[in-house]
Write a protein that holds these residues in place. Sequence first.
Motif, PDB file in Angstrom:
ATOM      1  N   LEU A 277       0.799  -1.222  -0.040  1.00 55.47           N
ATOM      2  CA  LEU A 277       0.058  -0.066   0.016  1.00 55.47           C
ATOM      3  C   LEU A 277       0.703   1.293  -0.020  1.00 55.47           C
ATOM      4  O   LEU A 277       0.512   2.276  -0.836  1.00 55.47           O
ATOM      5  CB  LEU A 277      -1.022  -0.039   1.113  1.00 55.47           C
ATOM      6  N   ALA A 278       2.013   1.554   0.712  1.00 49.09           N
ATOM      7  CA  ALA A 278       2.888   2.384   0.854  1.00 49.09           C
ATOM      8  C   ALA A 278       3.433   2.441  -0.442  1.00 49.09           C
ATOM      9  O   ALA A 278       3.657   3.706  -1.159  1.00 49.09           O
ATOM     10  CB  ALA A 278       4.111   2.278   1.842  1.00 49.09           C
ATOM     11  N   ALA A 279       3.631   1.408  -1.440  1.00 45.62           N
ATOM     12  CA  ALA A 279       4.507   1.603  -2.626  1.00 45.62           C
ATOM     13  C   ALA A 279       3.545   2.060  -3.637  1.00 45.62           C
ATOM     14  O   ALA A 279       3.701   3.125  -4.289  1.00 45.62           O
ATOM     15  CB  ALA A 279       4.887   0.279  -3.048  1.00 45.62           C
TER      16      ALA A 279
ATOM     17  N   SER B  71       3.031   5.907  -2.907  1.00 50.98           N
ATOM     18  CA  SER B  71       4.003   6.721  -3.402  1.00 50.98           C
ATOM     19  C   SER B  71       4.195   6.660  -5.185  1.00 50.98           C
ATOM     20  O   SER B  71       5.277   7.197  -5.517  1.00 50.98           O
ATOM     21  CB  SER B  71       5.399   6.150  -2.839  1.00 50.98           C
ATOM     22  N   GLY B  72       3.394   6.037  -5.568  1.00 48.73           N
ATOM     23  CA  GLY B  72       3.509   5.970  -7.118  1.00 48.73           C
ATOM     24  C   GLY B  72       4.207   4.631  -7.775  1.00 48.73           C
ATOM     25  O   GLY B  72       4.712   4.710  -8.643  1.00 48.73           O
ATOM     26  N   GLY B  73       4.052   3.594  -6.890  1.00 48.16           N
ATOM     27  CA  GLY B  73       4.832   2.514  -7.015  1.00 48.16           C
ATOM     28  C   GLY B  73       4.352   1.739  -8.073  1.00 48.16           C
ATOM     29  O   GLY B  73       4.988   0.916  -8.795  1.00 48.16           O
ATOM     30  N   GLY B  74       2.948   2.001  -8.698  1.00 47.17           N
ATOM     31  CA  GLY B  74       2.730   1.316  -9.835  1.00 47.17           C
ATOM     32  C   GLY B  74       3.358   1.912 -11.100  1.00 47.17           C
ATOM     33  O   GLY B  74       3.296   1.140 -12.200  1.00 47.17           O
ATOM     34  N   ARG B  75       4.106   3.100 -11.187  1.00 43.68           N
ATOM     35  CA  ARG B  75       4.998   3.041 -11.984  1.00 43.68           C
ATOM     36  C   ARG B  75       6.339   2.465 -12.035  1.00 43.68           C
ATOM     37  O   ARG B  75       6.503   2.399 -10.804  1.00 43.68           O
ATOM     38  CB  ARG B  75       5.131   4.787 -11.973  1.00 43.68           C
ATOM     39  N   ARG B  76       6.985   2.348 -13.182  1.00 44.69           N
ATOM     40  CA  ARG B  76       8.441   1.808 -12.749  1.00 44.69           C
ATOM     41  C   ARG B  76       9.154   2.330 -11.900  1.00 44.69           C
ATOM     42  O   ARG B  76       9.628   1.778 -10.992  1.00 44.69           O
ATOM     43  CB  ARG B  76       8.886   1.620 -14.198  1.00 44.69           C
TER      44      ARG B  76
END
Length: 161
Positions: A149-151, A154-159
């Motif tokens: 959830l933190a990723a 922080s936009g972790g869905g982007r590379r």
Amino acid sequence: MTRKPLQFQLNGSGKAIFVEEGQNLLEALRRGVGDLSPKYGCGQGTCGTCTVLIDGEPHLSCLTLAEAVENRAIETTAGLAMGPQLHPLQQAFMDGFAAQCGYCTPGMLMAAKALLDRNPSPTREEVVEAISGNICRCTGYEPIIAAILAAAASGGGRRYA
């Protein structure tokens, strides 16, 4: 046994190896290519530690025939980081102490990556569902869920952020 040629993409690089007829993908990756990041766990498809992405979808490499990945794209945790820069999921796992013994971590990361690739803002329930095929005996799952959830936050869905 008959050896067959096999070509596929591994973490963005073309690979050509020979595999035994009936060999699973986990063994082909570990022994044939030298990618030791997918772990051998149960060998029966119940623990999830060998999870890799095939064309973006999570698969248990211990149950997947190597021959089935001809001309397909495979992703493992060895391909997540870009040099010294960790993937946002790896960073979140590190920051949130989401790995204790670390044995389940490769499978958890790949299941989480598949989720964030298709849904960059998942709910807690969606995270739980995405990692439900992965067993962890150390963390109690809460640090793993929090890290994913933190990723995502922080936009972790982007590379890379």
